[in-house]
Scaffold this active site. Sequence first.
Site, PDB file in Angstrom:
ATOM      1  N   SER A 143      29.754 -78.615  22.177  1.00  0.00           N
ATOM      2  CA  SER A 143      28.556 -77.655  22.724  1.00  0.00           C
ATOM      3  C   SER A 143      27.698 -76.966  21.473  1.00  0.00           C
ATOM      4  O   SER A 143      27.250 -77.512  20.877  1.00  0.00           O
ATOM      5  CB  SER A 143      29.340 -76.511  23.631  1.00  0.00           C
ATOM      6  OG  SER A 143      28.099 -75.742  24.434  1.00  0.00           O
ATOM      7  N   ASP A 357      11.482 -63.017  13.053  1.00  0.00           N
ATOM      8  CA  ASP A 357      11.584 -63.705  11.646  1.00  0.00           C
ATOM      9  C   ASP A 357      12.795 -64.665  11.368  1.00  0.00           C
ATOM     10  O   ASP A 357      13.440 -64.731  10.462  1.00  0.00           O
ATOM     11  CB  ASP A 357      11.914 -62.532  10.505  1.00  0.00           C
ATOM     12  CG  ASP A 357      13.068 -61.744  10.804  1.00  0.00           C
ATOM     13  OD1 ASP A 357      13.656 -61.777  12.053  1.00  0.00           O
ATOM     14  OD2 ASP A 357      13.306 -60.733  10.081  1.00  0.00           O
ATOM     15  N   HIS A 410      30.679 -81.168  31.094  1.00  0.00           N
ATOM     16  CA  HIS A 410      30.550 -80.762  29.744  1.00  0.00           C
ATOM     17  C   HIS A 410      31.575 -80.283  28.926  1.00  0.00           C
ATOM     18  O   HIS A 410      31.671 -80.588  27.651  1.00  0.00           O
ATOM     19  CB  HIS A 410      29.815 -79.249  29.980  1.00  0.00           C
ATOM     20  CG  HIS A 410      29.284 -78.656  28.486  1.00  0.00           C
ATOM     21  ND1 HIS A 410      28.323 -79.050  27.890  1.00  0.00           N
ATOM     22  CD2 HIS A 410      29.743 -77.461  27.888  1.00  0.00           C
ATOM     23  CE1 HIS A 410      28.082 -78.257  26.820  1.00  0.00           C
ATOM     24  NE2 HIS A 410      29.155 -77.281  26.591  1.00  0.00           N
TER      25      HIS A 410
END
Length: 432
Positions: A143, A357, A410
């Site tokens: 993951s 940023d 998953h």
Amino acid sequence: MTSYRQPGLVLTDRHFTVPLDHGAPSGEQLHLYGREVVSSARAGAELPWLVYLEGGPGFGARRFHGKQAWLGRAVQEFRVLLLDQRGTGLSTPANRQTLPSRGGPEAQADYLAHFRADSIVRDCEAVRRQLTGGARWTVLGQSFGGFCATHYLSTAPEGLRTVLITGGLPSLDACADDVYRAAYPRMRRKTEAHYARYPQDVERARRIAAYLVEHRTVLPGGYVLTPEAFQSLGIQLGASDGGHRLHYLLENAFIDSARGEELSDAFQEDVCAALSLAAHPLYAVLHEAIYAQGGAPTAWAAERVRSEFPRFDAEKTLSGDDPLLFTGESVHPWHFETDPALRPLRDAAELLAARCDWPALYDAERLAANEVPVAAAVYHDDMYVDTAGSLATARTIRGLRTWITDEYEHDGVRTSGGRVLDRLLALVRDEA
């Protein structure tokens, strides 16, 4: 170092020191913890290293008992390092108890900006040089650990022998808004599949949500269970046994008490255990930041994008006859109100959501020139990671071999025993 044994294994506690900011190596330092695991039959052998990067963000490496899950397959040929990524597990923690020592919300946010995949990979490189004497190692990324592995390939492939990714090939250029526009339809499909298996849960879920609209409910430990928080139990639907666990949770919701019908203590305890992020606060604080690149803020993308999918509005659903939709892999501002472990971090989270940023995480050109053997398991209709984005990335990374499967959800690398890991190793070795 401390060594000890479990059946068939020798485990050793490993401790490392790394800079908070790798751009300022002489500045503040962090502690990292890793658990070395080797087969007791091969404890003295010269073995290649495999480092495991857990999913998340914000989760320490899984605590196995003996040769559970994929670990039994791995120790057949590797010396394994289960690394607690910075801020997690036994590494220097970052949570409501420790972060106030940094100062106010701005100082906390600046500190937490060093806890993404870019810093984790630089930690790995520092640990690799200390641990292997400079030899390359294999990375197994589950993951979010796969996101880290992809960044690793983009920035430091010279440290990599092979890369194995399970359920964690990120889109290289998707912003957080893109991620959630793809995620909400998956959440709807997973909810509909759950109701197809357990049709009795349609009425149960609506009944619980209606109760929460009418009654302010504070769970043990102070978690406020709102209808939206209840919907977020759908995060379980992405795991192999998650739908079954959700079903058994819902069937035990109500009890007839002296005050009338109310949510049972057992239900409340189980829901609190499922929803509280006290043990994993970085999951909430950094969840959208793991997708941030360039000059645009994430600005609570999951919350903003949710308004584009009105069927997820609980109160509107209850005013009609539609089934209540569950949500899942998304973090919202209300998490920092409902969860007492997150409330003290609300202001820092707001600053991170506004941050502009963030450096780029992936280098498509470098990935297109990749020479490291890579294999990735891509789970069909993965609830947590967009399959289409994963496949687009797979086409970008030179030499990457994919295994696309609907046999597992998953968490396939964990639930399959050693089968997923064995398949990935066969792919990188051209044995499959």
